[in-house]
Design an enzyme around this catalytic site. Structure first.
Site, PDB file in Angstrom:
ATOM      1  N   ALA A 126      46.503  -3.587  26.852  1.00 41.11           N
ATOM      2  CA  ALA A 126      46.137  -5.192  26.701  1.00 41.11           C
ATOM      3  C   ALA A 126      44.719  -5.760  26.268  1.00 41.11           C
ATOM      4  O   ALA A 126      44.175  -6.984  25.717  1.00 41.11           O
ATOM      5  CB  ALA A 126      46.278  -6.096  27.999  1.00 41.11           C
TER       6      ALA A 126
ATOM      7  N   ASN B 206      45.394 -10.906  38.350  1.00 36.88           N
ATOM      8  CA  ASN B 206      44.737  -9.120  38.575  1.00 36.88           C
ATOM      9  C   ASN B 206      45.003  -9.221  40.431  1.00 36.88           C
ATOM     10  O   ASN B 206      45.345  -8.306  40.572  1.00 36.88           O
ATOM     11  CB  ASN B 206      44.710  -8.454  37.544  1.00 36.88           C
ATOM     12  CG  ASN B 206      43.251  -9.244  36.913  1.00 36.88           C
ATOM     13  OD1 ASN B 206      43.588 -10.511  36.507  1.00 36.88           O
ATOM     14  ND2 ASN B 206      42.541  -8.397  37.528  1.00 36.88           N
TER      15      ASN B 206
ATOM     16  N   HIS C 172      51.524   0.129  30.762  1.00 34.82           N
ATOM     17  CA  HIS C 172      50.981   0.882  32.143  1.00 34.82           C
ATOM     18  C   HIS C 172      50.736  -0.056  33.329  1.00 34.82           C
ATOM     19  O   HIS C 172      50.566   0.389  34.002  1.00 34.82           O
ATOM     20  CB  HIS C 172      49.535   1.837  32.088  1.00 34.82           C
ATOM     21  CG  HIS C 172      48.300   1.373  31.597  1.00 34.82           C
ATOM     22  ND1 HIS C 172      47.453   1.185  33.239  1.00 34.82           N
ATOM     23  CD2 HIS C 172      47.320   0.379  30.838  1.00 34.82           C
ATOM     24  CE1 HIS C 172      46.474  -0.194  33.156  1.00 34.82           C
ATOM     25  NE2 HIS C 172      46.729  -0.087  31.693  1.00 34.82           N
TER      26      HIS C 172
ATOM     27  N   THR D 257      47.351   4.619  12.523  1.00 33.12           N
ATOM     28  CA  THR D 257      48.483   5.100  13.458  1.00 33.12           C
ATOM     29  C   THR D 257      49.104   4.783  14.028  1.00 33.12           C
ATOM     30  O   THR D 257      48.654   4.660  15.331  1.00 33.12           O
ATOM     31  CB  THR D 257      48.303   7.150  12.926  1.00 33.12           C
ATOM     32  OG1 THR D 257      48.121   7.104  11.751  1.00 33.12           O
ATOM     33  CG2 THR D 257      49.966   7.681  13.197  1.00 33.12           C
TER      34      THR D 257
ATOM     35  N   CYS E 186      32.595  -1.935  41.784  1.00 25.66           N
ATOM     36  CA  CYS E 186      31.694  -1.603  41.993  1.00 25.66           C
ATOM     37  C   CYS E 186      30.875  -1.003  40.659  1.00 25.66           C
ATOM     38  O   CYS E 186      31.482  -0.673  39.712  1.00 25.66           O
ATOM     39  CB  CYS E 186      32.136  -0.537  42.973  1.00 25.66           C
ATOM     40  SG  CYS E 186      30.511   0.961  43.083  1.00 25.66           S
TER      41      CYS E 186
END
Ligand SMILES: *Cc1c(COP(=O)(O)O)cnc(C)c1O
Length: 405
Positions: free
Chosen positions: A74, A154, A204, A243, A329
């Site tokens: 993303a 998120n 993912h 590729t 962090c």
């Protein structure tokens, strides 16, 4: 006793579903071909597998296969969408509208575009994390070429009013990009229905592999083009050379198919589990939910435990619950989350926040364990806290002078 990791950080990344892993395995050795090799069966096999995955993904989005451009994730999709539109539509204008609560992959790309001569408006959000539609419309100028607003956040899981934003963009003839990374595969995300012209997402975050993602690019009404950001062999209809990651794409396709078939059941189970987690934790006093609870992803909650420092709280349970804190962090300092600050939380409350993101493999037992550990942790930290003691004694904390820390 074996130390088990309770994984409640699915918005950071999800485990790869074992069925996805199985689908991928043949494409590392037996079927190892390059999908661009046109002269032999190894290449054809790979190409066929990529075509099939493209179809699985397009079906999930109710899109055309030709509208799916494979990328490395993303982050790359957001870069391609924003920079690609900025370059392709330079003759139309140079102004982009986004929001302050976007992912860094959008915000930092916008900063880069500003350096390249673009102009960017960063819309603020209300205290529930929602973009104000009137403000959005008022920000559109003759030079505006693109609006980029994420589908679901998120950190908070807050879902934007995609349909209304799409209508505003259509009315003004402006392209609409959405970073839908947190929404695709979890809730229905049909770009055409919402008037979304470009949409970023990744494997993912939906039980697929890491390192593979896609950009949806509308092919009709309007037909959108983006300038390639990578020069090379002209793969993906000239929009993204390189590729193809065949095993990754096969896994991504399988993940999309599983999501299409199981999303509704997953969402129903997880929203109940999330609500149970939330209501159990809300039994503690001075505990607040961040974001719009009526427009939220089913598996996410973001909670502030006042006067308890989130990073410290996580230490109390020995890192055997994987969570995300309301702090980012960076190497030098512990900054409060800019997303929570944008919702109007003070630094203290932002630092006191934890994000819980459940997933397909989260169990009832995981949630029970987490509730117990977090309740104990919060009580323990508050027992040790002089600030909490003052609060309990009814001292007006705003009148207390704080030492620099
Ligand atoms: C995870 C995430 C990204 C980045 O995705 P990658 O595939 O890791 O590059 C971008 N946007 C949002 C909203 C995310 O949650």
């Amino acid at each position: 006793m074996e130390k088990r990791l309770i994984y409640l950080d699915n918005n950071s990344t999800t485990p790869c579903d074992p069925r996805v892993v199985d689908a991928m395995l043949p494409y590392f050795y037996e079927k190892h071909g390059n999908a661009a090799s046109r002269n032999h069966p190894a290449g054809w096999m790979a190409e066929e597998a990529v075509d099939y995955a493209r179809e699985q993904i397009a079906t999930l989005l109710q899109a055309d296969e030709k509208e799916i451009i494979f990328t490395s994730g993303a982050t790359e999709s957001n870069n391609l969408a924003l920079k690609g539109v900025f370059e392709m539509y330079a003759s139309k204008g140079n102004h982009i509208i986004t929001a302050t609560t976007e992912h860094k992959a959008v915000l930092d790309t916008c900063k880069r575009i500003e350096k390249m001569g673009g102009e960017v408006t960063y819309l603020e959000v209300d205290n529930l994390g929602r973009v104000n539609l009137a403000e959005l419309e008022a920000a559109i100028r003759p030079s505006t070429i693109l609006v980029s607003i994420m589908w679901a956040n998120n950190e908070t899981g807050v879902i934007q009013d995609m349909k209304a934003i799409g209508e505003i963009c259509k009315k003004h003839g402006v392209l609409f990009h959405s970073d839908a990374t947190q929404a695709v595969g979890k809730i229905p995300t049909y770009p055409r229905e919402m008037g979304v012209h470009l949409m970023s997402f990744t494997g993912h975050k939906m039980y697929g592999p890491k390192g593979v993602g896609a950009l949806y690019v509308s092919r009709k009404n309007p037909r959108v083009k983006v300038t390639a950001q990578m020069d090379g062999g002209g793969h993906e209809r000239g929009m993204r050379s390189g590729t193809l990651n065949v095993p990754g794409i096969v896994g991504f396709g399988k993940a999309a198919e599983l999501a299409r078939l199981e999303m509704a059941a997953d969402a129903e189970r997880l929203s109940k589990l999330r609500d149970r987690l939330e209501s159990s934790l809300m039994k503690m006093e001075e505990t607040y939910i961040n974001g719009d609870v009526n427009n939220r992803m089913p598996h996410v909650t973001n909670i502030s435990f006042k006067h308890v420092e989130g990073e410290g709280l996580m230490m109390t349970f020995n890192q055997n619950i994987a969570l995300s804190s309301g702090s980012a962090c960076t190497s030098a300092s512990l900054e409060p989350s800019y997303v929570l600050v944008a919702l109007g939380l003070g630094d203290d409350l932002a630092h006191s926040s934890l994000r819980f993101s459940l997933g397909r493999f989260t169990t009832d037992e995981d949630v029970d364990y987490a509730v117990k550990a977090i309740t104990e942790g919060v009580n323990h930290m508050r027992d040790l806290s002089p600030i909490w003691e003052m609060y309990k004694e009814g001292i007006d904390l705003s009148q207390v002078e704080w030492a620099e820390h």
